[in-house]
Write a protein that holds these residues in place. Structure first.
Motif, mmCIF file in Angstrom:
data_model
loop_
_atom_site.group_PDB
_atom_site.id
_atom_site.type_symbol
_atom_site.label_atom_id
_atom_site.label_comp_id
_atom_site.label_asym_id
_atom_site.label_seq_id
_atom_site.Cartn_x
_atom_site.Cartn_y
_atom_site.Cartn_z
ATOM 1 N N ARG A 10 0.834 -1.219 0.000
ATOM 2 C CA ARG A 10 0.000 0.000 0.000
ATOM 3 C C ARG A 10 0.866 1.265 0.000
ATOM 4 N NH1 ARG A 10 -4.411 -2.255 -1.928
ATOM 5 N NH2 ARG A 10 -5.497 -3.641 -0.465
ATOM 6 N N LEU A 11 1.951 1.224 0.767
ATOM 7 C CA LEU A 11 2.848 2.377 0.817
ATOM 8 C C LEU A 11 3.498 2.596 -0.546
ATOM 9 C CD1 LEU A 11 4.288 4.639 2.291
ATOM 10 C CD2 LEU A 11 5.961 2.969 3.137
ATOM 11 N N HIS A 12 3.879 1.524 -1.208
ATOM 12 C CA HIS A 12 4.480 1.637 -2.543
ATOM 13 C C HIS A 12 3.489 2.287 -3.520
ATOM 14 C CE1 HIS A 12 7.013 0.727 -5.970
ATOM 15 N NE2 HIS A 12 5.989 0.138 -6.575
ATOM 16 N N GLN A 13 2.223 1.888 -3.452
ATOM 17 C CA GLN A 13 1.200 2.484 -4.312
ATOM 18 C C GLN A 13 1.061 3.979 -4.034
ATOM 19 O OE1 GLN A 13 -2.021 -0.350 -3.235
ATOM 20 N NE2 GLN A 13 -2.264 -0.663 -5.445
ATOM 21 N N LEU A 14 1.079 4.332 -2.743
ATOM 22 C CA LEU A 14 0.965 5.741 -2.370
ATOM 23 C C LEU A 14 2.164 6.535 -2.884
ATOM 24 C CD1 LEU A 14 -0.513 7.981 -0.730
ATOM 25 C CD2 LEU A 14 0.840 7.264 1.250
ATOM 26 N N GLU A 15 3.353 5.980 -2.752
ATOM 27 C CA GLU A 15 4.560 6.654 -3.221
ATOM 28 C C GLU A 15 4.539 6.846 -4.739
ATOM 29 O OE1 GLU A 15 8.028 5.333 -0.063
ATOM 30 O OE2 GLU A 15 7.324 3.861 -1.521
ATOM 31 N N GLN A 16 4.094 5.827 -5.472
ATOM 32 C CA GLN A 16 4.033 5.917 -6.932
ATOM 33 C C GLN A 16 3.054 6.989 -7.378
ATOM 34 O OE1 GLN A 16 6.927 4.140 -7.582
ATOM 35 N NE2 GLN A 16 5.881 3.538 -9.465
ATOM 36 N N THR A 17 1.915 7.045 -6.714
ATOM 37 C CA THR A 17 0.882 8.024 -7.075
ATOM 38 C C THR A 17 1.302 9.435 -6.699
ATOM 39 O OG1 THR A 17 -0.771 6.306 -6.645
ATOM 40 C CG2 THR A 17 -1.584 8.557 -6.902
ATOM 41 N N SER A 18 2.115 9.558 -5.643
ATOM 42 C CA SER A 18 2.527 10.874 -5.148
ATOM 43 C C SER A 18 3.915 11.271 -5.627
ATOM 44 C CB SER A 18 2.501 10.870 -3.611
ATOM 45 O OG SER A 18 1.283 10.404 -3.106
ATOM 46 N N VAL A 19 4.403 10.614 -6.679
ATOM 47 C CA VAL A 19 5.776 10.824 -7.117
ATOM 48 C C VAL A 19 6.069 12.279 -7.489
ATOM 49 C CG1 VAL A 19 5.324 10.269 -9.557
ATOM 50 C CG2 VAL A 19 7.599 9.834 -8.568
ATOM 51 N N ASP A 20 5.064 13.010 -7.945
ATOM 52 C CA ASP A 20 5.253 14.416 -8.321
ATOM 53 C C ASP A 20 5.035 15.373 -7.147
ATOM 54 O OD1 ASP A 20 5.802 13.757 -10.978
ATOM 55 O OD2 ASP A 20 3.667 13.721 -11.496
ATOM 56 N N TYR A 21 4.738 14.809 -5.968
ATOM 57 C CA TYR A 21 4.428 15.649 -4.807
ATOM 58 C C TYR A 21 5.349 15.253 -3.652
ATOM 59 C CZ TYR A 21 0.428 16.231 -7.830
ATOM 60 O OH TYR A 21 -0.368 16.458 -8.927
ATOM 61 N N ILE A 22 6.622 15.528 -3.833
ATOM 62 C CA ILE A 22 7.652 15.092 -2.908
ATOM 63 C C ILE A 22 7.464 15.690 -1.517
ATOM 64 C CG2 ILE A 22 9.313 16.916 -3.506
ATOM 65 C CD1 ILE A 22 10.096 13.169 -2.888
#
Length: 274
Positions: A85-97
């Motif tokens: 789940r964390l990996h999915q969140l990181e991928q989706t938020s990749v442009d919002y560091i």
């Protein structure tokens, strides 16, 4: 915290769980005064803070998606699911560091074991994962006080009325648990529990029984979360009782759910003059 500790009749006892906001000074004191207690953090306030940070950093179209992914991280049932789940969140938020750094640095890295399901499901918190109940009590008291400039007598009367109201509501709920039987609890399967545990606990057991259809008696599939965190029989336990035609024993229900009176029970052998 020291004053709280003094209230315990047996001085070697301590709360199993203490639920707070992320007040670092308070959390440090809890470690010192109650070293054996587990300090959980309020999920409601964490989610509220993360939601506000999401609105600050993320474009409108993605906010709802990221909020949903964040909740899936919080509710992850085990460490494998948490990582996914964390990996999915990181991928989706990749442009919002800025957002993802806030989430990881402020909450997940230092405190995930205090609010993420994969960890707190192992802790006997009895369903207390937010401070909302206390917040509501404070709000109710503030309403009864009216303002912040009343004298001591008015304050005392308001606090006394507030406590009496709370006690009245608790006693009323106890009476319902004693005498009112819901249709779903009529089965002999609940024979030992009816009138002996709270209706809230009975409802959770009824919901858990629905999982038996696909859990059976398999502990690995079950996860046993209801037993470890609520002190109530989990699906695999219920499956074994159902398979054997045995009513649910009262002793598999934590004493918290069995206390249906406000009276203080004297210990056996206590010097009460009898």
């Amino acid at each position: 915290m020291e004053k709280l500790k003094e209230l315990f009749v047996k001085k070697d006892l301590c709360p199993q769980v203490i639920l707070t906001d992320r007040d670092l000074a308070l959390m440090k004191v809890i470690e010192i005064v109650f070293p054996r207690s587990t300090n959980l953090l309020c999920r409601f306030h964490i989610n509220k803070n993360v939601g506000a940070k999401c609105k600050q950093h993320v474009v409108n179209d993605l906010q709802k998606t990221i909020d949903t992914l964040w909740m899936e991280v919080v509710w992850a049932s085990d460490e494998v699911e948490y990582g996914q789940r964390l990996h999915q969140l990181e991928q989706t938020s990749v442009d919002y560091i800025g957002f993802i750094n806030y989430v990881k640095d402020t909450w997940l890295t230092p405190h995930k074991h205090r609010f993420v399901g994969a960890w707190i499901n192992r802790v006997l918190h009895l369903g207390n994962t937010t401070t909302n109940r206390v917040e509501y009590a404070h709000w109710k008291l503030k309403q009864m006080l009216g303002n912040s400039i009343c004298d001591m007598v008015k304050c005392w009367k308001a606090m006394n009325s507030n406590l009496r109201l709370q006690l009245g509501n608790i006693r009323a709920s106890f009476q319902k648990s004693f005498y009112e039987v819901e249709h779903t609890h009529i089965s002999p399967f609940y024979g030992y529990l009816r009138g002996s545990i709270s209706r809230a606990a009975l409802r959770r057991i009824v919901e858990e029984l629905l999982r038996v259809d696909y859990v059976g008696t398999n502990r690995k599939i079950c996860g046993c979360t209801l037993r470890t965190s609520y002190g109530l029989p989990c699906a695999c336990q219920l499956g074994r009782y159902a398979l054997g035609g045995i009513p649910i024993p009262i002793d598999v229900v934590h004493v918290h759910w069995r206390k249906l009176t406000m009276e203080v029970e004297l210990e056996v052998g206590a010097d009460d003059g009898s």
